[in-house]
Each structure stands twice: as structure tokens, then as C-alpha cells.
Design a protein around this motif. Structure first.
Motif, mmCIF file in Angstrom:
data_model
loop_
_atom_site.group_PDB
_atom_site.id
_atom_site.type_symbol
_atom_site.label_atom_id
_atom_site.label_comp_id
_atom_site.label_asym_id
_atom_site.label_seq_id
_atom_site.Cartn_x
_atom_site.Cartn_y
_atom_site.Cartn_z
ATOM 1 N N LEU A 92 -71.307 -30.242 -22.307
ATOM 2 C CA LEU A 92 -70.971 -30.526 -23.692
ATOM 3 C C LEU A 92 -70.254 -31.871 -23.772
ATOM 4 N N VAL A 93 -70.795 -32.767 -24.569
ATOM 5 C CA VAL A 93 -70.198 -34.092 -24.756
ATOM 6 C C VAL A 93 -69.510 -34.113 -26.115
ATOM 7 N N LEU A 94 -68.194 -34.227 -26.103
ATOM 8 C CA LEU A 94 -67.449 -34.243 -27.360
ATOM 9 C C LEU A 94 -67.656 -35.589 -28.054
ATOM 10 N N GLN A 95 -68.301 -35.552 -29.206
ATOM 11 C CA GLN A 95 -68.557 -36.765 -29.974
ATOM 12 C C GLN A 95 -67.338 -37.174 -30.800
ATOM 13 N N ALA A 96 -66.661 -36.177 -31.380
ATOM 14 C CA ALA A 96 -65.462 -36.421 -32.179
ATOM 15 C C ALA A 96 -64.779 -35.083 -32.439
ATOM 16 N N ALA A 97 -63.478 -35.137 -32.674
ATOM 17 C CA ALA A 97 -62.711 -33.932 -32.980
ATOM 18 C C ALA A 97 -61.822 -34.204 -34.184
ATOM 19 N N TYR A 98 -61.741 -33.221 -35.087
ATOM 20 C CA TYR A 98 -60.865 -33.317 -36.248
ATOM 21 C C TYR A 98 -59.667 -32.406 -36.013
ATOM 22 N N TYR A 99 -58.470 -33.014 -36.041
ATOM 23 C CA TYR A 99 -57.248 -32.262 -35.727
ATOM 24 C C TYR A 99 -56.103 -32.803 -36.572
ATOM 25 N N ARG A 100 -55.548 -31.937 -37.402
ATOM 26 C CA ARG A 100 -54.401 -32.283 -38.239
ATOM 27 C C ARG A 100 -54.631 -33.562 -39.052
ATOM 28 N N GLY A 101 -55.790 -33.622 -39.670
ATOM 29 C CA GLY A 101 -56.067 -34.720 -40.575
ATOM 30 C C GLY A 101 -56.548 -35.996 -39.927
ATOM 31 N N THR A 102 -56.775 -35.984 -38.615
ATOM 32 C CA THR A 102 -57.170 -37.203 -37.901
ATOM 33 C C THR A 102 -58.433 -36.967 -37.082
ATOM 34 N N VAL A 144 -75.725 -23.585 -20.791
ATOM 35 C CA VAL A 144 -75.057 -23.329 -22.068
ATOM 36 C C VAL A 144 -74.330 -21.997 -22.019
ATOM 37 N N GLN A 145 -74.996 -20.992 -21.468
ATOM 38 C CA GLN A 145 -74.370 -19.669 -21.364
ATOM 39 C C GLN A 145 -73.162 -19.704 -20.445
ATOM 40 N N ILE A 203 -64.025 -23.638 -39.460
ATOM 41 C CA ILE A 203 -63.169 -24.819 -39.628
ATOM 42 C C ILE A 203 -61.818 -24.424 -40.209
ATOM 43 N N GLU A 204 -61.834 -23.544 -41.197
ATOM 44 C CA GLU A 204 -60.597 -23.154 -41.877
ATOM 45 C C GLU A 204 -59.685 -22.294 -41.005
ATOM 46 N N GLU A 205 -60.274 -21.558 -40.066
ATOM 47 C CA GLU A 205 -59.488 -20.619 -39.266
ATOM 48 C C GLU A 205 -58.989 -21.218 -37.959
ATOM 49 N N HIS A 206 -59.357 -22.452 -37.675
ATOM 50 C CA HIS A 206 -58.948 -23.084 -36.417
ATOM 51 C C HIS A 206 -58.257 -24.414 -36.678
ATOM 52 N N ALA A 207 -57.380 -24.768 -35.738
ATOM 53 C CA ALA A 207 -56.638 -26.034 -35.861
ATOM 54 C C ALA A 207 -57.528 -27.236 -35.590
ATOM 55 N N LEU A 208 -58.590 -27.031 -34.810
ATOM 56 C CA LEU A 208 -59.446 -28.151 -34.410
ATOM 57 C C LEU A 208 -60.905 -27.766 -34.552
ATOM 58 N N VAL A 209 -61.687 -28.706 -35.057
ATOM 59 C CA VAL A 209 -63.138 -28.570 -35.044
ATOM 60 C C VAL A 209 -63.709 -29.845 -34.443
ATOM 61 N N GLY A 210 -64.658 -29.685 -33.533
ATOM 62 C CA GLY A 210 -65.254 -30.837 -32.879
ATOM 63 C C GLY A 210 -66.765 -30.811 -32.988
ATOM 64 N N VAL A 211 -67.366 -31.988 -32.909
ATOM 65 C CA VAL A 211 -68.821 -32.113 -32.864
ATOM 66 C C VAL A 211 -69.198 -32.427 -31.420
ATOM 67 N N VAL A 212 -70.079 -31.613 -30.840
ATOM 68 C CA VAL A 212 -70.494 -31.819 -29.452
ATOM 69 C C VAL A 212 -71.994 -32.063 -29.391
ATOM 70 N N ASP A 213 -72.405 -32.835 -28.385
ATOM 71 C CA ASP A 213 -73.817 -33.136 -28.162
ATOM 72 C C ASP A 213 -74.355 -32.152 -27.129
ATOM 73 N N MET A 214 -75.418 -31.442 -27.487
ATOM 74 C CA MET A 214 -76.013 -30.428 -26.605
ATOM 75 C C MET A 214 -77.264 -30.948 -25.895
ATOM 76 N N TYR A 215 -77.599 -32.223 -26.084
ATOM 77 C CA TYR A 215 -78.878 -32.727 -25.577
ATOM 78 C C TYR A 215 -78.980 -32.588 -24.058
ATOM 79 N N GLY A 216 -80.125 -32.059 -23.621
ATOM 80 C CA GLY A 216 -80.436 -32.005 -22.199
ATOM 81 C C GLY A 216 -79.743 -30.908 -21.415
ATOM 82 N N ILE A 217 -79.019 -30.024 -22.078
ATOM 83 C CA ILE A 217 -78.321 -28.956 -21.347
ATOM 84 C C ILE A 217 -79.245 -27.747 -21.230
#
Length: 341
Positions: free
Chosen positions: A187-197, A42-43, A23-37
Motif C-alpha cells: 500500500l502506497v500512501l498518496q496522502a492523509a487527512y488528519y486534524r484539518g491538514t 492484499v489479504q 471518515i467521520e468515525e476516525h481521526a485519519l483518512v488516507g488515500v492509498v494506491d493499490m496498483y500491482g498488489i
């Protein structure tokens, strides 16, 4: 070690630290749903994202520990880490990441109990099936199947599951046999944190063509506003001056102000009015000579083109059209003299 993880086994503490570093080394961190993949997909997704983003699979409890230790607004991602979640790290902006993840999705067959992502439609037309039990199976789930030409045919298009509804086993089996794969898997992006938002999918899913069209429309409307409100800019000053010149010419012609640049237009207007009088006189039995008839015909033919366009700077085509009309007016001057001696 922070109070959140002091009681954790060593390997879990190391996992939490790895998440925090990501998280600290990247501008963006996101939560993704891996269900059913499937593992193979995945590879493939990891390979497709190589060099752009990194997927970090971890237990939700460890993700929660890491986010809580970091604190601040990033901790709000905990609200989206549900089910079979993973984290994704990147330096891309969230819109580019969302678009890239959408491209990694593939179509797969529906399983009983899954929710339809969109209306599931069975198209009309022939199938590869020979007559048999398949006809009854399709009819049981509302698919209008008939036998035609020795093959099973779908008589008309049918929506078997609406968006948001649960897919039952009979429908799932029928769709599988028909080769219809309605489920987007990836991969289903649930939410992304970027520049405080925090960015959610409803904010990131953008119709790029519609967005570009809206920008173009806004630019055109701003241009028109600048011209009509006489707000000069480097882009609109030419159109503003052209509009002012045209309006001044129109005033001069309407008021019959004899100025060298518009006197020909005033005479032309007088000629057209004269010809209108002549035609009106002809309709009441007045005989016109040949020259006047020719001038009146020329004026009538040019009438649609003589309708004044909105006051704007004239293009090259408009200037040519105006020159053509002026030539027609000059050719008709003989009719003026002929009518009034």
C-alpha cells in the motif's frame, strides 16, 4: 439525500454513506494506491493492519462523491485519488501509519514499463549459471558478464537503471534471471487527512535516527547558549556557577591577587615561571643543581596537562588532575629554594 448522489443507484449511495461514516468515525483518512498488489498480498496486509487500520476499496468516483458531500478541507483528498485507489481509516497519527505501511511492503520482480523506484544495481560476483546464452543476454543490457571457473560471473558492479527511468523488457528479464527484485509492492500512501491538514509522503518519510540526533544537538547547543550567555535554568545553573568560579580563579591568578583559595595556584605559577627561567639559563651554559633539574623535569612532564580547558564546571576527574598537579608543584618547591639560595 445530497444533490451529489441523488441520481446514483441504491448500492452506490450505500457505498458513499459507508465512506462518509468511515471518515467521520476516525481521526485519519488516507488515500492509498493499490496498483500491482496481488490479491494474496492484499489479504495479508489487511491481516497485518487488523486492530490498527481499515482498508476500504471503492471506485474513485464514489470516493469523490463522499468527499464532496463532506466538503471542507477533507475534499482536497480528491486530488490524490487517481488510478487504483482505496481509502484507509485509522485513529493513529499519519507518521505512525506511514511507517506501518512501509513495513507491509515486499520486494517483487520488475515488469516491463515500470519505473525504477531507486537505482537498480547488479552486484559483482559469481552466479549460479553455467556458460550459455545467458552471457550474451546479460552483456546486451550492459551487465559485464564473463565465464570463469565454469560459471557465469559478473565482473564488476553495474547500475542498469537509474531512479525514475523506465525498465524495458530485456532488463526486466535479466533482473528476473539474476533473482534481483527491485520493486517495492504494498500500500502506497498518496496522502492523509488528519486534524484539518493534508500530509503527503514527502512530509511523512522521516529518518528517525537523524531526527533524534538533531534533537540531541539542539539540546546541547541550547545548554551551551544558556551557560555562555549566563541565562540560568534548573539544568544549567550548576555549569554557569562552575564557569564563573573558574573564570574568577583565572583572573585572580593572572592578576596575582593573594586570596586564600588561589594563593597556592599563584605560587605554583611563579614556580613554573622560575623553572622556565632556569631551563633557559641552562641552555646558555648555567649549571643547575639536582633538585632544580628534577623539579624542571616534573614541570615539563606536567605541561600538557597544565593547559587550561574551556571554563566549565570541573568534573571529578579534572579535580583529581588538579590535585596531582598541585602535588607536583609542591614537590618542586625545593628547586625554587635551591636556585635562589
Amino acid at each position: 439525500m445530497a444533490l451529489y448522489t441523488h441520481h446514483l443507484p441504491r448500492w452506490k449511495k450505500e457505498e458513499v454513506e459507508a465512506i462518509k461514516r468511515g471518515i467521520e468515525e476516525h481521526a485519519l483518512v488516507g488515500v492509498v494506491d493499490m496498483y500491482g498488489i496481488p490479491a494474496s498480498q492484499v489479504q495479508q496486509i489487511r491481516r497485518n493492519l487488523r486492530g490498527t487500520a481499515t482498508v476500504k476499496m471503492a471506485r474513485n468516483t464514489l470516493i469523490e462523491h463522499a468527499l464532496n458531500e463532506l466538503g471542507g478541507s477533507v475534499a482536497a483528498l480528491n486530488d490524490y485519488a487517481e488510478g487504483q485507489s482505496a481509502l484507509i481509516f485509522t485513529n493513529e497519527n499519519p507518521f505512525k501509519l506511514f511507517k506501518q505501511l512501509e513495513k507491509t511492503k515486499t520486494k517483487m520482480a520488475a515488469k516491463p514499463g515500470e519505473t525504477a523506484p531507486e537505482d537498480i544495481v547488479v552486484p559483482k560476483g559469481p552466479t549460479s549459471f553455467k556458460p550459455g546464452p545467458i552471457v550474451g543476454e546479460l552483456q546486451q543490457v550492459g551487465i559485464p558478464a564473463v565465464i570463469e571457473g565454469g560459471k557465469v560471473k559478473i565482473r564488476e558492479e553495474k547500475t542498469v537503471v537509474k531512479k525514475g527511468e523506465t525498465i524495458n523488457k530485456k532488463i526486466a528479464d535479466a533482473l528476473l534471471k539474476l533473482g534481483i527484485k527491485p520493486m517495492d509492492v504494498g500500500l502506497v500512501l498518496q496522502a492523509a487527512y488528519y486534524r484539518g491538514t493534508i500530509f503527503t509522503p514527502d512530509l511523512l518519510s522521516i529518518d528517525e535516527e537523524a531526527y533524534a540526533n538533531n534533537i540531541a544537538l539542539a539540546a546541547q547547543q541550547a545548554f551551551n547558549l544558556s551557560v555562555n550567555a549566563v541565562i540560568p535554568t534548573s539544568i544549567t545553573i550548576g555549569a554557569i556557577i562552575g564557569k564563573a568560579v573558574q573564570e574568577a580563579r583565572n583572573v585572580g591568578v593572572e592578576a596575582s591577587i593573594y586570596e586564600k583559595d588561589i594563593v597556592d595556584l599563584i605560587i605554583g605559577r611563579a614556580q613554573r615561571e622560575m623553572l622556565a627561567v632556569a631551563l633557559a639559563a641552562q641552555s646558555h651554559g648555567f649549571e643547575l643543581d639536582e633538585a632544580t633539574l628534577q623539579a624542571a623535569s616534573a614541570a615539563t612532564a606536567a605541561a600538557p596537562a597544565a593547559v587550561e580547558a574551556p571554563a566549565e564546571a570541573k568534573s571529578g576527574e579534572e579535580e583529581k588532575e588538579e590535585e596531582k598537579k598541585e602535588e607536583e608543584e609542591e614537590s618542586g618547591m625545593a628547586g625554587l629554594g635551591a636556585l635562589f639560595g
